[in-house]
Write a protein that holds these residues in place. Sequence first.
Motif, PDB file in Angstrom:
ATOM      1  N   THR A   1      12.627  -0.062  12.830  1.00 28.41           N
ATOM      2  CA  THR A   1      11.275  -0.554  13.122  1.00 28.41           C
ATOM      3  C   THR A   1      11.223  -2.071  13.027  1.00 28.41           C
ATOM      4  OG1 THR A   1      10.339   1.501  12.253  1.00 28.41           O
ATOM      5  CG2 THR A   1       8.839  -0.378  12.454  1.00 28.41           C
TER       6      THR A   1
ATOM      7  N   PHE B   1       5.923   1.433  17.120  1.00 29.64           N
ATOM      8  CA  PHE B   1       7.176   1.528  16.389  1.00 29.64           C
ATOM      9  C   PHE B   1       6.860   2.051  14.995  1.00 29.64           C
ATOM     10  CE2 PHE B   1       7.939  -2.311  19.121  1.00 29.64           C
ATOM     11  CZ  PHE B   1       8.774  -1.670  20.020  1.00 29.64           C
ATOM     12  N   CYS B   2       7.628   3.054  14.532  1.00 27.30           N
ATOM     13  CA  CYS B   2       7.411   3.602  13.198  1.00 27.30           C
ATOM     14  C   CYS B   2       8.609   4.433  12.786  1.00 27.30           C
ATOM     15  CB  CYS B   2       6.131   4.423  13.137  1.00 27.30           C
ATOM     16  SG  CYS B   2       6.093   5.864  14.216  1.00 27.30           S
ATOM     17  N   SER B   3       8.560   4.939  11.566  1.00 26.08           N
ATOM     18  CA  SER B   3       9.663   5.664  10.962  1.00 26.08           C
ATOM     19  C   SER B   3       9.815   7.081  11.508  1.00 26.08           C
ATOM     20  CB  SER B   3       9.450   5.741   9.450  1.00 26.08           C
ATOM     21  OG  SER B   3      10.452   6.508   8.842  1.00 26.08           O
TER      22      SER B   3
ATOM     23  N   GLU C   1      12.895  -3.550  16.047  1.00 27.66           N
ATOM     24  CA  GLU C   1      12.065  -3.408  17.242  1.00 27.66           C
ATOM     25  C   GLU C   1      10.917  -4.411  17.251  1.00 27.66           C
ATOM     26  OE1 GLU C   1      12.870   1.354  17.918  1.00 27.66           O
ATOM     27  OE2 GLU C   1      11.313   0.721  16.523  1.00 27.66           O
ATOM     28  N   ILE C   2      10.194  -4.509  16.151  1.00 24.04           N
ATOM     29  CA  ILE C   2       9.016  -5.373  16.148  1.00 24.04           C
ATOM     30  C   ILE C   2       9.405  -6.849  16.192  1.00 24.04           C
ATOM     31  CG2 ILE C   2       8.598  -5.491  13.640  1.00 24.04           C
ATOM     32  CD1 ILE C   2       5.959  -5.165  16.461  1.00 24.04           C
TER      33      ILE C   2
ATOM     34  N   LYS D   1      13.871  -0.519  23.892  1.00 26.75           N
ATOM     35  CA  LYS D   1      12.834  -1.499  23.535  1.00 26.75           C
ATOM     36  C   LYS D   1      12.210  -2.103  24.789  1.00 26.75           C
ATOM     37  CE  LYS D   1      15.674  -3.623  20.670  1.00 26.75           C
ATOM     38  NZ  LYS D   1      16.257  -4.555  19.682  1.00 26.75           N
TER      39      LYS D   1
ATOM     40  N   ALA E   1       3.173  -1.843  15.082  1.00 25.02           N
ATOM     41  CA  ALA E   1       4.198  -1.375  14.154  1.00 25.02           C
ATOM     42  C   ALA E   1       3.508  -0.741  12.957  1.00 25.02           C
ATOM     43  CB  ALA E   1       5.084  -2.524  13.687  1.00 25.02           C
TER      44      ALA E   1
ATOM     45  N   GLY F   1       8.021   1.487   8.517  1.00 24.09           N
ATOM     46  CA  GLY F   1       9.310   1.942   9.008  1.00 24.09           C
ATOM     47  C   GLY F   1      10.441   1.197   8.336  1.00 24.09           C
TER      48      GLY F   1
ATOM     49  N   TRP G   1       6.100   5.752  22.461  1.00 25.48           N
ATOM     50  CA  TRP G   1       6.777   5.692  21.169  1.00 25.48           C
ATOM     51  C   TRP G   1       8.223   6.136  21.322  1.00 25.48           C
ATOM     52  CZ3 TRP G   1       6.114  10.467  22.739  1.00 25.48           C
ATOM     53  CH2 TRP G   1       6.602  11.548  22.033  1.00 25.48           C
TER      54      TRP G   1
END
Length: 173
Positions: A102, A2-4, A105-106, A83, A95, A98, A32
Amino acid sequence: VFCSAYDLEEKYTKPAKEFARLLAKNGYGLVWGGTDKGLMKIVAAKVQDNGGKIVGVSIPIFYEFARKNADEMILAKTLGQRKATMLERSDAIVALVGGIGTLDEITDIIELKRTKHHNKPIVILNTENFYEGLKLQFQKMKDNGFIRRPLNEILFFADTPKEVIEYINKALK
């Protein structure tokens, strides 16, 4: 991962590139969000550049921004389905920096682990102490009885990409 999906400063992109390189060099692929923008694009490209397979999981609103040369692109109907698919297709969850998406999600994945819906390793790469406030909040929740399991059974905060990979390698053995 998970990221920006936003373009970020080098202090955030450089560790993400190193993480992606190490991910592929250690024989892992990438699952991703599928977007070909910002940090998501950088990580996917670096994994591919180093021989790793990438699997994107997008939703209709973002599909126009999906990476065209992914090894596989899955179109989920909702964010919840996205997700769930990412969790199902992954061996570990990481992670990177983000925003609200993000964080959503995390924390969702952490709650699923806390309630024993999965036991996959979860790592948060705390680049430039980006997640220091979140780390403190989890500790406060633990100290005040809102989290019963030991935090180190639920998640790991890593300071470097190397620590992320070392933790995943150890957890998956």
